[in-house]
Enzyme design. Structure first.
Site, mmCIF file in Angstrom:
data_model
loop_
_atom_site.group_PDB
_atom_site.id
_atom_site.type_symbol
_atom_site.label_atom_id
_atom_site.label_comp_id
_atom_site.label_asym_id
_atom_site.label_seq_id
_atom_site.Cartn_x
_atom_site.Cartn_y
_atom_site.Cartn_z
ATOM 1 N N SER A 153 -56.704 25.385 -28.209
ATOM 2 C CA SER A 153 -56.036 26.430 -29.361
ATOM 3 C C SER A 153 -55.211 27.379 -28.819
ATOM 4 C CB SER A 153 -57.497 27.347 -29.783
ATOM 5 O OG SER A 153 -56.639 28.063 -30.618
ATOM 6 N N TYR A 167 -63.985 33.840 -26.963
ATOM 7 C CA TYR A 167 -62.953 32.589 -27.742
ATOM 8 C C TYR A 167 -61.845 32.457 -26.994
ATOM 9 C CZ TYR A 167 -60.988 28.639 -31.665
ATOM 10 O OH TYR A 167 -60.008 27.967 -31.810
HETATM 11 N N1 LIG Z 1 -59.373 24.669 -37.734
HETATM 12 C C1 LIG Z 1 -58.272 25.741 -36.457
HETATM 13 O O1 LIG Z 1 -57.580 26.115 -36.574
HETATM 14 C C2 LIG Z 1 -58.458 25.573 -34.392
HETATM 15 C C3 LIG Z 1 -57.168 26.221 -34.292
HETATM 16 C C4 LIG Z 1 -57.185 26.021 -33.163
HETATM 17 C C5 LIG Z 1 -58.597 25.018 -32.222
HETATM 18 N N2 LIG Z 1 -59.150 24.416 -33.236
HETATM 19 C C6 LIG Z 1 -60.556 23.930 -32.426
HETATM 20 O O2 LIG Z 1 -60.181 22.571 -32.448
HETATM 21 C C7 LIG Z 1 -61.587 22.092 -32.767
HETATM 22 C C8 LIG Z 1 -62.824 22.080 -33.620
HETATM 23 O O3 LIG Z 1 -62.999 23.398 -35.043
HETATM 24 P P1 LIG Z 1 -63.070 23.233 -36.070
HETATM 25 O O4 LIG Z 1 -61.592 24.055 -36.762
HETATM 26 O O5 LIG Z 1 -62.798 21.536 -36.736
HETATM 27 O O6 LIG Z 1 -64.372 23.455 -36.790
HETATM 28 P P2 LIG Z 1 -65.674 23.432 -37.245
HETATM 29 O O7 LIG Z 1 -65.063 22.163 -38.469
HETATM 30 O O8 LIG Z 1 -66.742 23.984 -37.148
HETATM 31 O O9 LIG Z 1 -66.649 21.759 -36.449
HETATM 32 C C9 LIG Z 1 -66.977 22.374 -35.215
HETATM 33 C C10 LIG Z 1 -67.641 20.507 -34.801
HETATM 34 O O10 LIG Z 1 -68.340 20.629 -33.872
HETATM 35 C C11 LIG Z 1 -69.514 20.619 -33.520
HETATM 36 N N3 LIG Z 1 -70.137 21.224 -33.324
HETATM 37 C C12 LIG Z 1 -70.481 22.689 -33.177
HETATM 38 N N4 LIG Z 1 -71.299 23.396 -32.204
HETATM 39 C C13 LIG Z 1 -71.871 22.556 -31.555
HETATM 40 C C14 LIG Z 1 -72.815 22.148 -30.567
HETATM 41 N N5 LIG Z 1 -73.005 23.039 -30.203
HETATM 42 N N6 LIG Z 1 -72.737 20.772 -30.051
HETATM 43 C C15 LIG Z 1 -72.426 19.790 -30.913
HETATM 44 N N7 LIG Z 1 -71.450 20.050 -31.739
HETATM 45 C C16 LIG Z 1 -71.282 21.015 -32.029
HETATM 46 C C17 LIG Z 1 -69.757 20.604 -35.260
HETATM 47 O O11 LIG Z 1 -70.900 20.218 -35.796
HETATM 48 P P3 LIG Z 1 -72.419 20.620 -36.147
HETATM 49 O O12 LIG Z 1 -72.614 21.910 -36.846
HETATM 50 O O13 LIG Z 1 -73.286 19.921 -36.579
HETATM 51 O O14 LIG Z 1 -73.145 20.802 -34.214
HETATM 52 C C18 LIG Z 1 -68.271 20.190 -35.882
HETATM 53 O O15 LIG Z 1 -68.470 18.604 -35.601
HETATM 54 C C19 LIG Z 1 -62.366 23.608 -31.755
HETATM 55 O O16 LIG Z 1 -62.150 23.116 -30.137
HETATM 56 C C20 LIG Z 1 -61.538 24.645 -32.164
HETATM 57 O O17 LIG Z 1 -61.372 25.766 -31.491
HETATM 58 C C21 LIG Z 1 -59.422 24.546 -34.805
#
Ligand SMILES: NC(=O)c1ccc[n+]([C@@H]2O[C@H](COP(=O)([O-])OP(=O)(O)OC[C@H]3O[C@@H](n4cnc5c(N)ncnc54)[C@H](OP(=O)(O)O)[C@@H]3O)[C@@H](O)[C@H]2O)c1
Length: 271
Positions: A153, A167
């Site tokens: 991130s 985080y």
């Molecule tokens: N969105 C942003 O702006 C942003 C920015 C920077 C970095 N990121 C990074 O991008 C990645 C994805 O984030 P996102 O924004 O797409 O988040 P999200 O919508 O919350 O998706 C997270 C995904 O991970 C799965 N997950 C969560 N906890 C888990 C566990 N303990 N075991 C297995 N699977 C798990 C969730 O499914 P379940 O809940 O069903 O397990 C879901 O498929 C993360 O690493 C986040 O830190 C996101």
């Protein structure tokens, strides 16, 4: 140079953790469009996983396989690796995308909010990569290495004002761990890199989902990220085009990290 092959993922087998929604789902869409033979996706919630599986199998029959499990639990992680290993003899691309966040005021920040985030974002990323090493090694050759792409991130590249202590530390750890893993894995024809996303609409980034214009104000590009932005970067790294990028974290953030000058910037040099 054959441009059709340069960015192609034709015939590749990939695993995207957290592929059921958000950024993982954007990457799934991109990997399928780039020609992947099969993409495994993981998440805890079976229903959402099955929905995403069905949604993409409609356009790409039989190419998306959901494997449910909690990656922060050692037994679930082992079961997932066992299941994948029983189905495949190699893994070309691993995307460590599943992640969690926690926000709380400094004085009240709970240990649970530390452990949950560190366990998933850092510890399970490492141990999943370790457990999948034999499959990755089986896929990689000197001419076409296998790939591990970690989703870090921009919060691991510079501090932000939110009180998401674990985080921000976890994502800085991912950036550094990517370099250390890269140094080890390259010996076995596995290239490890990372992407540092900016703001993408998702369940984790509700602000970007619910108020994209508001989020866009703090982004030099003046919009939040979309699937093409993040998938484009991941396809580059996963394909032949990205083979020589080793240990690097690429911010894909519309300029937040490298091109942001606050409107009220007060030049300390006095100019
Ligand atoms: N969105 C942003 O702006 C942003 C920015 C920077 C970095 N990121 C990074 O991008 C990645 C994805 O984030 P996102 O924004 O797409 O988040 P999200 O919508 O919350 O998706 C997270 C995904 O991970 C799965 N997950 C969560 N906890 C888990 C566990 N303990 N075991 C297995 N699977 C798990 C969730 O499914 P379940 O809940 O069903 O397990 C879901 O498929 C993360 O690493 C986040 O830190 C996101």
């Amino acid at each position: 140079m054959d441009f059709t092959k340069l960015f192609s993922l034709e015939g590749k087998i990939a695993l995207i953790t957290g592929g059921s929604r958000g950024i993982g789902k954007m990457l799934l869409e991109g990997f399928l469009a780039a020609g992947c033979e099969k993409v495994y996706i993981t998440a805890r919630k079976r229903e959402q996983l099955a929905e995403t599986e069905a949604e993409f199998n409609a356009a790409y029959p039989g190419k998306v396989i959901g494997l449910a499990g909690d990656l922060s639990q050692r037994d679930d992680l082992a079961a997932l690796v066992k299941e994948l290993s029983s189905r495949e003899s190699r893994l070309d691309v691993l995307v460590n995308n599943a992640g969690a966040a926690w926000g709380a005021e400094f004085g009240q920040f709970p240990e649970a909010g530390w452990d949950k985030v560190m366990d998933l974002n850092v510890k399970s990323l490492f141990f999943l990569t370790q457990a999948l090493f034999p499959l990755l090694k089986a896929a990689g050759t000197f001419d076409r290495p296998a790939k591990v792409i970690n989703i870090a991130s921009i919060d691991g590249l510079r501090p932000n004002p939110w009180e998401t202590y674990s985080y921000q530390a976890s994502k800085a750890a991912v950036v550094h761990l990517t370099k250390r893993l890269a140094a080890r894995l390259i010996k076995d024809n596995i290239v490890c890199t990372a992407i540092a996303p900016g703001a993408y609409p998702s369940e984790m980034n509700k602000a970007a989902a619910k108020n994209p214009e508001g989020s866009a104000r703090g982004i030099p590009y003046k919009r939040v990220g979309v699937a093409e932005d993040i998938a484009g970067g991941a396809i580059y790294l996963a394909s032949r085009a990205g083979d020589y990028v080793v240990g690097t974290t690429i911010p894909i953030d519309g300029g937040i990290v490298n091109a942001w000058i606050p409107e009220d910037f007060n030049d300390p040099s006095g100019h």
